[in-house]
Design a protein around this motif. Structure first.
Motif, mmCIF file in Angstrom:
data_model
loop_
_atom_site.group_PDB
_atom_site.id
_atom_site.type_symbol
_atom_site.label_atom_id
_atom_site.label_comp_id
_atom_site.label_asym_id
_atom_site.label_seq_id
_atom_site.Cartn_x
_atom_site.Cartn_y
_atom_site.Cartn_z
ATOM 1 N N ASP A 25 42.136 40.767 27.036
ATOM 2 C CA ASP A 25 43.069 41.314 26.048
ATOM 3 C C ASP A 25 43.914 40.198 25.427
ATOM 4 O O ASP A 25 45.132 40.327 25.264
ATOM 5 N N MET A 26 43.263 39.084 25.120
ATOM 6 C CA MET A 26 43.890 37.919 24.479
ATOM 7 C C MET A 26 44.955 37.269 25.361
ATOM 8 O O MET A 26 45.855 36.585 24.872
ATOM 9 N N ARG A 27 44.850 37.460 26.669
ATOM 10 C CA ARG A 27 45.766 36.823 27.600
ATOM 11 C C ARG A 27 44.982 35.998 28.602
ATOM 12 O O ARG A 27 43.904 36.408 29.056
ATOM 13 N N GLN A 28 45.530 34.845 28.972
ATOM 14 C CA GLN A 28 44.870 33.997 29.957
ATOM 15 C C GLN A 28 45.066 34.578 31.351
ATOM 16 O O GLN A 28 46.182 34.908 31.755
ATOM 17 N N VAL A 29 43.973 34.719 32.073
ATOM 18 C CA VAL A 29 44.030 35.278 33.423
ATOM 19 C C VAL A 29 43.237 34.400 34.384
ATOM 20 O O VAL A 29 42.393 33.594 33.980
ATOM 21 N N ASP A 30 43.539 34.582 35.660
ATOM 22 C CA ASP A 30 42.719 34.059 36.752
ATOM 23 C C ASP A 30 42.093 35.245 37.469
ATOM 24 O O ASP A 30 42.774 36.245 37.751
ATOM 25 N N TRP A 31 40.809 35.130 37.768
ATOM 26 C CA TRP A 31 40.125 36.191 38.510
ATOM 27 C C TRP A 31 40.135 35.872 40.002
ATOM 28 O O TRP A 31 39.908 34.735 40.419
ATOM 29 N N VAL A 32 40.408 36.899 40.789
ATOM 30 C CA VAL A 32 40.275 36.826 42.244
ATOM 31 C C VAL A 32 39.247 37.870 42.652
ATOM 32 O O VAL A 32 39.303 39.021 42.202
ATOM 33 N N GLU A 33 38.308 37.479 43.507
ATOM 34 C CA GLU A 33 37.194 38.359 43.846
ATOM 35 C C GLU A 33 37.164 38.666 45.340
ATOM 36 O O GLU A 33 37.510 37.823 46.176
ATOM 37 N N PHE A 34 36.735 39.899 45.651
ATOM 38 C CA PHE A 34 36.507 40.332 47.028
ATOM 39 C C PHE A 34 35.112 40.939 47.089
ATOM 40 O O PHE A 34 34.765 41.781 46.260
ATOM 41 N N ASN A 35 34.340 40.553 48.083
ATOM 42 C CA ASN A 35 33.007 41.108 48.254
ATOM 43 C C ASN A 35 32.958 41.972 49.504
ATOM 44 O O ASN A 35 33.415 41.550 50.578
ATOM 45 N N ASP A 36 32.450 43.185 49.376
ATOM 46 C CA ASP A 36 32.189 44.056 50.508
ATOM 47 C C ASP A 36 30.675 44.197 50.607
ATOM 48 O O ASP A 36 30.072 45.047 49.956
ATOM 49 N N VAL A 37 30.063 43.314 51.422
ATOM 50 C CA VAL A 37 28.609 43.259 51.495
ATOM 51 C C VAL A 37 28.039 44.559 52.049
ATOM 52 O O VAL A 37 27.026 45.073 51.563
ATOM 53 N N GLU A 38 28.718 45.122 53.051
ATOM 54 C CA GLU A 38 28.213 46.338 53.685
ATOM 55 C C GLU A 38 28.150 47.496 52.701
ATOM 56 O O GLU A 38 27.199 48.275 52.691
ATOM 57 N N ALA A 39 29.180 47.613 51.842
ATOM 58 C CA ALA A 39 29.218 48.701 50.860
ATOM 59 C C ALA A 39 28.556 48.311 49.542
ATOM 60 O O ALA A 39 28.531 49.118 48.615
ATOM 61 N N GLU A 40 28.033 47.089 49.454
ATOM 62 C CA GLU A 40 27.433 46.567 48.228
ATOM 63 C C GLU A 40 28.390 46.753 47.049
ATOM 64 O O GLU A 40 28.043 47.318 46.019
ATOM 65 N N ARG A 41 29.596 46.239 47.247
ATOM 66 C CA ARG A 41 30.649 46.418 46.257
ATOM 67 C C ARG A 41 31.407 45.109 46.067
ATOM 68 O O ARG A 41 31.680 44.392 47.015
ATOM 69 N N LYS A 42 31.743 44.826 44.812
ATOM 70 C CA LYS A 42 32.569 43.662 44.489
ATOM 71 C C LYS A 42 33.797 44.141 43.726
ATOM 72 O O LYS A 42 33.689 44.928 42.786
ATOM 73 N N GLN A 43 34.958 43.677 44.129
ATOM 74 C CA GLN A 43 36.201 43.992 43.439
ATOM 75 C C GLN A 43 36.793 42.710 42.884
ATOM 76 O O GLN A 43 36.886 41.701 43.581
ATOM 77 N N ARG A 44 37.183 42.769 41.603
ATOM 78 C CA ARG A 44 37.748 41.607 40.927
ATOM 79 C C ARG A 44 39.099 41.980 40.337
ATOM 80 O O ARG A 44 39.254 43.048 39.743
ATOM 81 N N LEU A 45 40.075 41.096 40.501
ATOM 82 C CA LEU A 45 41.417 41.304 39.965
ATOM 83 C C LEU A 45 41.704 40.242 38.913
ATOM 84 O O LEU A 45 41.514 39.044 39.171
ATOM 85 N N ALA A 46 42.160 40.678 37.738
ATOM 86 C CA ALA A 46 42.546 39.760 36.666
ATOM 87 C C ALA A 46 44.065 39.635 36.681
ATOM 88 O O ALA A 46 44.775 40.592 36.338
ATOM 89 N N VAL A 47 44.571 38.473 37.071
ATOM 90 C CA VAL A 47 46.008 38.231 37.188
ATOM 91 C C VAL A 47 46.436 37.316 36.047
ATOM 92 O O VAL A 47 45.906 36.212 35.887
ATOM 93 N N GLU A 48 47.392 37.783 35.248
ATOM 94 C CA GLU A 48 47.840 36.996 34.093
ATOM 95 C C GLU A 48 48.501 35.699 34.547
ATOM 96 O O GLU A 48 49.311 35.690 35.488
ATOM 97 N N ARG A 49 48.170 34.597 33.885
ATOM 98 C CA ARG A 49 48.655 33.289 34.309
ATOM 99 C C ARG A 49 50.143 33.103 34.057
ATOM 100 O O ARG A 49 50.813 32.398 34.805
ATOM 101 N N SER A 50 50.685 33.728 33.008
ATOM 102 C CA SER A 50 52.100 33.523 32.682
ATOM 103 C C SER A 50 53.014 34.436 33.493
ATOM 104 O O SER A 50 54.001 33.990 34.085
#
Length: 253
Positions: A133-158
Motif C-alpha cells: 500500500d505504498m509503504r515500506q515494510v519488513d516481512w516476518v515469516e512463520f512456517n507450520d510444517v505440520e499444518a502446511e501453513r505459512k504466516q507472514r506479517l508485514a510490519v511498517e518500517r516507520s
C-alpha cells in the motif's frame, strides 16, 4: 543471512511491533470489548449493508459476538465449546464453525505476540523488504510444517505497526494453495494500546470480511460467567425470539 541472523532480525522487528502496539500496556491485555459495524458480504463479494455488533474477547480462546442493538443474536465460543442464540433459543455451534474458530485462535495475532512468540517451536525468520500500500515494510515469516501453513506479517518500517497478515495453506489432497489476507488500518491509541479500527479480510483476493470499530476497551472487567452457556440462556429469557437469524447470516460467513 544465516538462519540465526534471519531469526534475530525477525525477532528484532517483532519486538519493535510489540513496543509500537503499546509495550507493557499491550502485553498486559487479557480482555477486549469493542463496538462497531460489520459488513454483510455476499458470496460474490458484493456489499449488502451493515449490522451493528459488540465484540468481546477474553484471550486466548473465549470470544462472544452480540449482533444488533438488542443483542438477541449471539455467537459465542469458549475453548472447545460454542453456542449460538437466535429466535429458536440456545443451541450448539456447528462443527464447521467450531473448527474455524479453533483454527483462528491458533493464528490470532494477539495470541501469537503475547503468548507464543517465545515458544520453543516458534522460529520466525526475516522475509525481506517490500512495498505494501505504498509503504515500506519488513516481512516476518512463520512456517507450520505440520499444518502446511505459512504466516507472514508485514510490519511498517516507520511506525513499526502491523499492516497485513497473510496466511497461505496447502490442500494436501489437491496440492492447491489458498491465501487469506488480513488488512489493518486506522490505528488509534485506546487505553494505551494502538488499535486498528478497521480490519478487512480477503480470501484469494476476494473480500470476505470487513469491520469498522467505533470504540474499544481493554481489561474492562467482563463478568466471570459472561462466556458460558448459562449466560446465553439467561439472555434468551430476557429477549425471546424477536428477530430472525436469517437477517444476520451473511455477516457470519
Amino acid at each position: 543471512m544465516t538462519p540465526e541472523q534471519s531469526e534475530a532480525k525477525a525477532r528484532e522487528i517483532l519486538a519493535q511491533l510489540v513496543n509500537a502496539l503499546g509495550g507493557s500496556s499491550f502485553m498486559e491485555v487479557q480482555e477486549r470489548e469493542c463496538v462497531g459495524r460489520r459488513a454483510n458480504i455476499g458470496h460474490s463479494g458484493e456489499l449488502a449493508g451493515y449490522v451493528e455488533f459488540k465484540d468481546y474477547w477474553r484471550y486466548p480462546d473465549k470470544h462472544r459476538i452480540d449482533y444488533s442493538k438488542k443483542g438477541n443474536i449471539i455467537d459465542m465460543y469458549n475453548g472447545d465449546e460454542g453456542w449460538t442464540l437466535d429466535r429458536s433459543g440456545v443451541s450448539e455451534e456447528p462443527v464447521t464453525a467450531m473448527a474455524d474458530f479453533q483454527d483462528s485462535v491458533k493464528r490470532n495475532i494477539d495470541n501469537l505476540l503475547r503468548l507464543h512468540l517465545h515458544d520453543k517451536d516458534v522460529y520466525p525468520r526475516y522475509g525481506g523488504m517490500d512495498l505494501v500500500d505504498m509503504r515500506q515494510v519488513d516481512w516476518v515469516e512463520f512456517n507450520d510444517v505440520e499444518a502446511e501453513r505459512k504466516q507472514r506479517l508485514a510490519v511498517e518500517r516507520s511506525s513499526h505497526l502491523l499492516l497485513r497478515s497473510e496466511i497461505t495453506t496447502v490442500d494436501p489432497n489437491f496440492n492447491q494453495r489458498t491465501k487469506e489476507t488480513t488488512i489493518y488500518t486506522n490505528y488509534q491509541r485506546l487505553g494505551g494500546v494502538m488499535t486498528p479500527l478497521q480490519i478487512s479480510r480477503e480470501h484469494d483476493g476476494r473480500r470476505t470480511y470487513q469491520v469498522f470499530y467505533s470504540s474499544c476497551q481493554y481489561n474492562s472487567g467482563i463478568p466471570a460467567d459472561f462466556f458460558t452457556k448459562a449466560s446465553l440462556e439467561k439472555r434468551y429469557a430476557e429477549v425471546g425470539n424477536k428477530k430472525d437469524k436469517e437477517t444476520y447470516r451473511n455477516s457470519r460467513e
